[in-house]
Scaffold this active site. Structure first.
Site, mmCIF file in Angstrom:
data_model
loop_
_atom_site.group_PDB
_atom_site.id
_atom_site.type_symbol
_atom_site.label_atom_id
_atom_site.label_comp_id
_atom_site.label_asym_id
_atom_site.label_seq_id
_atom_site.Cartn_x
_atom_site.Cartn_y
_atom_site.Cartn_z
ATOM 1 C CG ASP A 227 -2.410 0.760 0.895
ATOM 2 O OD1 ASP A 227 -2.522 1.354 -0.150
ATOM 3 O OD2 ASP A 227 -3.074 0.385 1.691
ATOM 4 C CG HIS A 365 -9.297 -0.183 -4.204
ATOM 5 N ND1 HIS A 365 -10.355 0.397 -3.748
ATOM 6 C CD2 HIS A 365 -8.106 0.207 -3.709
ATOM 7 C CE1 HIS A 365 -9.789 1.279 -2.688
ATOM 8 N NE2 HIS A 365 -8.652 0.832 -2.392
HETATM 9 C C1 HEM Z 1 -9.492 -1.817 4.047
HETATM 10 C C2 HEM Z 1 -9.618 -1.177 3.316
HETATM 11 C C3 HEM Z 1 -8.502 -0.833 2.032
HETATM 12 C C4 HEM Z 1 -7.726 -1.379 1.534
HETATM 13 C C5 HEM Z 1 -7.152 -3.142 1.831
HETATM 14 C C6 HEM Z 1 -6.954 -0.643 0.513
HETATM 15 C C7 HEM Z 1 -6.018 -1.150 -0.336
HETATM 16 C C8 HEM Z 1 -5.468 -0.356 -1.312
HETATM 17 C C9 HEM Z 1 -4.353 -0.952 -1.902
HETATM 18 C C10 HEM Z 1 -3.728 -2.252 -1.781
HETATM 19 C C11 HEM Z 1 -3.759 0.168 -2.847
HETATM 20 C C12 HEM Z 1 -2.785 0.104 -3.806
HETATM 21 C C13 HEM Z 1 -1.412 0.692 -3.349
HETATM 22 C C14 HEM Z 1 -1.369 2.182 -3.891
HETATM 23 O O1 HEM Z 1 -1.816 2.359 -5.062
HETATM 24 O O2 HEM Z 1 -0.830 2.893 -3.269
HETATM 25 C C15 HEM Z 1 -4.760 1.046 -2.636
HETATM 26 C C16 HEM Z 1 -4.935 2.332 -3.264
HETATM 27 C C17 HEM Z 1 -5.854 3.458 -3.107
HETATM 28 N N1 HEM Z 1 -6.837 3.389 -2.302
HETATM 29 FE FE1 HEM Z 1 -7.534 1.723 -1.047
HETATM 30 N N2 HEM Z 1 -7.699 0.357 0.556
HETATM 31 C C18 HEM Z 1 -8.575 0.460 1.150
HETATM 32 C C19 HEM Z 1 -9.636 1.598 1.488
HETATM 33 C C20 HEM Z 1 -9.726 2.748 0.655
HETATM 34 C C21 HEM Z 1 -10.639 3.669 0.849
HETATM 35 C C22 HEM Z 1 -11.866 3.763 1.960
HETATM 36 C C23 HEM Z 1 -10.501 4.338 -0.141
HETATM 37 C C24 HEM Z 1 -11.204 5.995 -0.600
HETATM 38 C C25 HEM Z 1 -12.630 5.918 -0.223
HETATM 39 C C26 HEM Z 1 -9.374 4.233 -0.717
HETATM 40 C C27 HEM Z 1 -8.651 4.886 -1.676
HETATM 41 C C28 HEM Z 1 -7.366 4.545 -2.298
HETATM 42 C C29 HEM Z 1 -6.845 5.508 -3.501
HETATM 43 C C30 HEM Z 1 -6.878 6.804 -3.784
HETATM 44 C C31 HEM Z 1 -5.646 4.711 -3.844
HETATM 45 C C32 HEM Z 1 -4.562 5.176 -4.813
HETATM 46 C C33 HEM Z 1 -4.971 4.880 -6.262
HETATM 47 C C34 HEM Z 1 -4.085 5.433 -7.297
HETATM 48 O O3 HEM Z 1 -3.685 6.493 -7.123
HETATM 49 O O4 HEM Z 1 -3.802 4.810 -7.918
HETATM 50 N N3 HEM Z 1 -8.839 2.867 -0.261
HETATM 51 N N4 HEM Z 1 -5.848 0.784 -1.853
#
Ligand code: HEM
Ligand SMILES: *[C@@H]1O[C@H](CO)[C@@H](O)[C@H](O)[C@H]1NC(C)=O
Ligand SMILES: *[C@@H]1O[C@H](CO)[C@@H](O)[C@H](O)[C@H]1NC(C)=O
Ligand SMILES: *[C@@H]1O[C@H](CO)[C@@H](O)[C@H](O)[C@H]1NC(C)=O
Ligand SMILES: *[C@@H]1O[C@H](CO)[C@@H](O)[C@H](O)[C@H]1NC(C)=O
Ligand SMILES: *[C@@H]1O[C@H](CO)[C@@H](O)[C@H](O)[C@H]1NC(C)=O
Length: 503
Positions: A227, A365
């Site tokens: 992450d 996601h």
């Molecule tokens: C347990 C809950 C969550 C898990 C396990 C999770 C997991 C991840 C993972 C593995 C990544 C990819 C790593 C990265 O690009 O930095 C990521 C990216 C991201 N997540 Fe989550 N996430 C969770 C909750 C959320 C929530 C609630 C939001 C917003 C409502 C969110 C928004 C984002 C955003 C904006 C990115 C970056 C996307 C990008 O810039 O390409 N995440 N998340």
């Protein structure tokens, strides 16, 4: 031991230095750090050095000494304690806030060099109830903050507050202290200092301990995916790496350039809204789903088909390599290179971005929460800085074998933005939970974000996950992520703390 050998030992020199390092202007001694509070896995972009940040900040007239340290640094904490409190004596609390607390609050600049990092970093943020308790009557200009997260629960897709931690229900929480360090004993001793300082002024309502996962899982969330890779770069703080979006400071910081809200109290400048969510993760259940539903494709073993399904749900492999650049097999070398692991747009020569999900599902996601070339024109507004940390224990062997979560674990999710309705709330409600998003594709309803999309606890579904049949509709009977609630906070500048929020 001879006196001469004591004098020449590093121990004596180190303890002499303790009298030099102190919280600025406080006379409170600090042990100088030799190792960082922060983690820095290879795939995550480095923070700017203090000198680089200072140069960027002065060009953009941003004062990194006045901005709380947690806001711009992202998901790099090693150990973190979230201490939710209510104020029991506001007169006393205000006095302490202006003095003993303020000097202990860690700035952005302080976190950027090991030599200026405190033993334990402290940040503080307030709910609307907390501002009310302090007699602050100014309207911060964010209706979701004012109403509190409980009022937003159903709109966020939670089945009301059924699954919420009771402490998040009923507006009991006035504020949160965020303590960050590299050991739990540091956190605990800092917390007892804090409790001593605030004796009679606050009461604990709830606390949650977060920690980077052990060993090679450091920086990975509990499903196993790295992450904290993709964060917006912020003008006045850092320089974008290839593929990283540069956003105006006012997208994250109140009162700065491009803050969408014009009317804010002066003291709110350089604060940021903090959306906190305790998101539990059903890890054994998630693993079972992947095991039971491998993508069946030529050349893939069932285990590889399961790993591919997982990668397509997230949009990245567990290593962090983006599926957009590594569509069938993981690429750990690509993953570990921050100049390449964010350098993609979902558009490919010879592919039509409106109907082709070969590389990445529309609902993945990272695509739902950060559209890239899916938007023909840039989208300057809907960005957050994610600053959360995993909580809860590792999955044990018996728990894994039973396919059922026994002990709660998940992500202590923290998002910073200047406007909650454009930031966290928008990403969750308008994108992740919206089956019609993306709107312009050949599938009118691509489905839910299979990771965080929430349907009030009811089953969800998504197309595009199966690389061999984009129209295959996969049903997700159970949520892998269950919201345990949270609160909306405001993380003020240090000068606002000095003025005790100027009311
Ligand atoms: C347990 C809950 C969550 C898990 C396990 C999770 C997991 C991840 C993972 C593995 C990544 C990819 C790593 C990265 O690009 O930095 C990521 C990216 C991201 N997540 Fe989550 N996430 C969770 C909750 C959320 C929530 C609630 C939001 C917003 C409502 C969110 C928004 C984002 C955003 C904006 C990115 C970056 C996307 C990008 O810039 O390409 N995440 N998340
Ligand atoms: C609150 O704190 C102030 C300042 O220390 C003190 O004078 C006052 O008695 C306290 N109020 C209560 C209700 O304890
Ligand atoms: C980033 O991607 C572009 C377009 O694919 C490519 O031309 C460029 O060389 C890449 N940059 C790096 C550092 O790999
Ligand atoms: C969308 O386009 C893809 C690629 O041409 C095709 O496989 C799929 O069947 C189309 N789906 C719909 C609903 O038109
Ligand atoms: C757990 O799930 C796996 C994969 O579906 C299955 O093989 C195993 O029998 C399940 N174990 C239990 C105890 O249900
Ligand atoms: C996918 O399947 C669900 C039932 O599981 C159904 O409600 C939904 O409409 C389907 N979506 C599409 C786009 O066909």
């Amino acid at each position: 031991m001879k006196i001469s050998s004591i004098l020449s030992s590093g121990f004596v020199i180190a303890s002499a230095l303790q009298f030099v390092a102190a919280y600025p202007g406080s006379g409170v001694a600090l042990t100088p750090r030799k190792t960082s509070i922060l983690i820095n896995p290879a795939a995550q972009p480095d923070l700017p050095t203090a000198a680089q940040a200072q140069a960027a900040a002065s060009a953009a007239s941003l004062n990194l000494d006045d901005i709380q340290g947690d806001i711009l640094i992202g998901m790099k904490k090693n150990q973190e304690l979230f201490f939710f409190f209510s104020i029991t004596n506001s007169t006393l609390f205000k006095q302490k806030l202006k003095s003993d607390i303020k000097v202990r609050v860690t700035t952005t600049t302080q976190l950027l060099s090991v030599s200026s990092q405190p033993t334990t970093a402290l940040n503080v943020a307030f709910s609307q109830q907390g501002l009310n308790a302090l007699g602050v009557t100014d309207d911060l200009g964010d209706p979701l903050f004012t109403a509190g997260q409980e009022a937003d629960a159903s709109v966020l897709g939670d089945p009301g507050t059924t699954n919420w931690v009771p402490s998040f229900v009923g507006k009991q929480i006035h504020g949160v202290f965020l303590l960050a360090s590299d050991t739990t004993s540091n956190l605990n001793s800092f917390l007892s200092d804090l409790n001593a300082i605030l004796q009679g002024a606050i009461q604990e309502v709830y606390s949650l301990n977060g920690a980077a996962r052990p060993g090679d899982q450091q920086g990975h969330e509990h499903f196993g995916f790295l992450d904290g890779i993709s964060q917006p770069a912020v003008t006045g703080f850092n320089t974008p790496l290839p593929g990283q979006e540069l956003v105006a400071p006012g997208v994250i910081l109140v009162g700065e350039d491009s803050d969408p809200v014009a009317t804010r109290p002066t003291w709110a400048k350089d604060g940021s809204f903090l959306a906190f969510r305790q998101l539990s993760q059903k890890v054994p259940e998630f693993e079972k789903f992947l095991t039971d539903n491998p993508i069946i494709e030529d050349g893939l073993t069932p285990a590889q088909g399961s790993a591919l399904l997982g990668a397509r749900l997230v949009g990245r492999w567990k290593s962090g390599a983006p599926v957009d650049l590594a569509p069938k097999f993981d690429d750990p070398v690509l993953a570990a290179d921050p100049t390449r692991n964010n350098n993609f747009t979902f558009a490919h020569p010879g592919q039509n971005i409106l109907n082709d999900q070969t590389n990445c599902p529309f609902t993945a996601h990272i695509r739902k929460t950060k559209p890239r070339a899916d938007f023909p024109t840039p989208n300057p507004g809907n960005h957050i800085i994610r600053a959360g940390i995993p909580y809860g224990p590792e999955v044990g062997p018996a728990e894994a074998a039973s396919n059922t979560t026994v002990t709660e674990r998940g992500l202590a999710f923290v998002a910073y933005q200047s406007d909650i309705s454009n930031g966290f709330h928008f990403l969750q409600h308008t994108w992740a939970n919206n089956v019609g998003f993306f709107f312009n594709k050949n599938q009118t309803q691509p489905g839910w974000d299979p990771l965080i999309g929430a349907n009030g606890g009811q089953p969800r579904w998504a197309l595009g996950l199966d690389q061999t049949n984009f129209d295959r509709n996969i049903t997700l009977e159970n949520d892998f992520i269950v919201s345990r609630g949270g609160e909306y906070f405001f993380s003020p500048s240090l000068s606002a703390l000095s003025g005790a929020l100027s009311a």
